[in-house]
Write an enzyme that holds these catalytic residues in place. Structure first.
Site, short mmCIF file in Angstrom:
data_model
loop_
_atom_site.label_atom_id
_atom_site.label_comp_id
_atom_site.label_asym_id
_atom_site.label_seq_id
_atom_site.Cartn_x
_atom_site.Cartn_y
_atom_site.Cartn_z
N GLY A 112 0.84 -1.19 0.00
CA GLY A 112 0.00 0.00 0.00
C GLY A 112 0.88 1.24 0.00
O GLY A 112 1.26 1.75 -1.05
N ILE B 84 -8.87 -0.61 -6.28
CA ILE B 84 -8.86 0.13 -7.55
C ILE B 84 -10.21 0.82 -7.75
O ILE B 84 -11.25 0.17 -7.87
CB ILE B 84 -8.54 -0.79 -8.73
N GLU C 238 -4.71 7.69 -2.05
CA GLU C 238 -3.60 8.41 -2.68
C GLU C 238 -2.53 8.79 -1.66
O GLU C 238 -1.91 9.86 -1.72
CB GLU C 238 -4.09 9.62 -3.47
#
Length: 381
Positions: A131, A157, A365
């Site tokens: 990650g 995703i 992100e």
């Protein structure tokens, strides 16, 4: 202004246009999209029809060529009405930006043109055990004649199964230097051996499907490489420097939506013979919410200007904008629930959804802990 720090008149006209579309065709479906955990097709269609589907695509590839600040404003305004829907333009930028930043003219022409026409783009970087530590990925691509064979699994995703194209990072030299042995590829939804896992059951952004990507001997022609062999992680991290700004914009939009709704409610709700907005304790809460939100917005717009110019300090400002704006979004949305009292805790009002949606902005992100690591290293360098 040339430096794009402050929105121009054109930017504000864009904001008004997006807000009109969102209020008419996106926000009315947001509660249903959340409760049914279904893709917001109404938003998809409306954004595509108005050139807000992937506004960042350059004009030479059929897009409108929106600058980084304009794209952030689009995402902010969509998120104000529906966070799930804001991931359509946000993830289209995330998925395609590696192609734009690192790809040659041929691959740009092929895929950016199709994106502008409505073929969505997703981003395949994370894995269950890779990650924050992206260089530890296990997905492999090995040479097969003039092409490659891809095997592995990508996790978390966004818009998986809906998007037609996926920028996927894979190790191409297992014995090579860590971080410089990864290559980026474009995978098409129709490629044989490419399948999807079940949709994740999530706290928020339920309208945006999150699934695993499975690659079983997926053959990729040689022209699917983005950039040079071994440059994949470099391209991926460069992409995130830019797209963290879009997550900051999403967070600002969520916070603005929550604040707007809460203000409307406290002006109408009466207790002890007057509107609760007249109580000083409530006014202090609203003041803090508005102050922090505007600070987050200004930091986000500054980062967007740096993204447009590709400034050397974009990495710091992108991380700072993402971390601060997402923390503010979580705080503002939580306070909005508090301002509504018991009403804020039920699905009759959108602030409980906004609170749930805000949480992910602190995680994806790059977690906010990773953002602070990035900022700390930049400051100490």
């Amino acid at each position: 202004m040339n430096d794009l720090y402050r929105p121009t008149e054109e930017h504000e006209e864009l904001r008004a246009a997006v807000r009109e579309v969102v209020e008419a065709k996106v926000a009315p479906h947001a509660a249903e999209v959340d409760s049914e955990a279904r893709y917001p097709q109404e938003a998809h269609d409306a954004l595509l029809a108005t050139d807000f589907f992937a506004p960042h695509v350059p004009e030479q590839y059929g897009g409108v060529g929106a600058d980084a600040l304009a794209t952030a404003i689009v995402i902010e305004e969509v998120a104000r009405g529906c966070a799930s829907s804001s991931l359509i333009p946000a993830v289209n930028k995330l998925g395609s930006l590696p192609v734009e930043l690192g790809g040659g003219e041929e691959i740009k022409q092929k895929y950016l043109t199709q994106l502008a026409e409505g073929h969505g783009f997703s981003y395949g970087l994370s894995e269950r055990e890779a990650g924050s530590d992206t260089a530890s990925m296990k997905t492999r691509a090995v040479r097969d004649g003039d092409g490659w064979r891809l095997n592995g699994v990508k996790t978390w995703i966004t818009n998986a199964g809906v998007s037609d194209f996926y920028t996927v990072m894979a190790v191409t030299d297992p014995e090579g230097p860590r971080g410089r042995n990864i290559t980026a590829f474009v995978v098409e939804k129709t490629d044989e051996g490419f399948t999807f896992g079940e949709k994740e059951r999530k706290l928020g952004i339920k309208g945006s499907p999150t699934r695993e990507l499975f690659f079983e001997d997926v053959y990729l022609p040689g022209d699917r490489i983005v950039g040079e062999e071994g440059e994949g992680l470099k391209i991926a991290l460069r992409t995130l420097d830019h797209t963290r700004v879009t997550i900051a914009a999403q967070a600002v939009g969520i916070a603005q939506g929550a604040l707007d709704y809460a203000i409307g409610y406290i002006k109408e709700r009466r207790q002890f013979g007057k509107a609760i907005a007249d109580f000083q304790a409530i006014q202090f809460m609203v003041a803090d919410m508005g102050m922090k939100l505007e600070a987050a917005r200004q930091l986000t717009y500054t980062a967007a200007a740096k993204s447009e110019r590709s400034d050397a300090d974009l990495g710091y400002f992108g991380a700072a904008a993402k971390a601060y704006a997402s923390d503010v979004a979580m705080e503002v949305a939580t306070d909005a629930v508090q301002l509504l009292g018991g009403a804020g805790y039920v699905q009759d009002h959108p602030v409980e959804r906004m609170m749930r949606d805000a949480k992910i902005t602190q995680i994806y992100e790059g977690t906010n802990q990773v953002q602070r690591l990035v900022m700390g290293r930049k400051l100490l360098a």
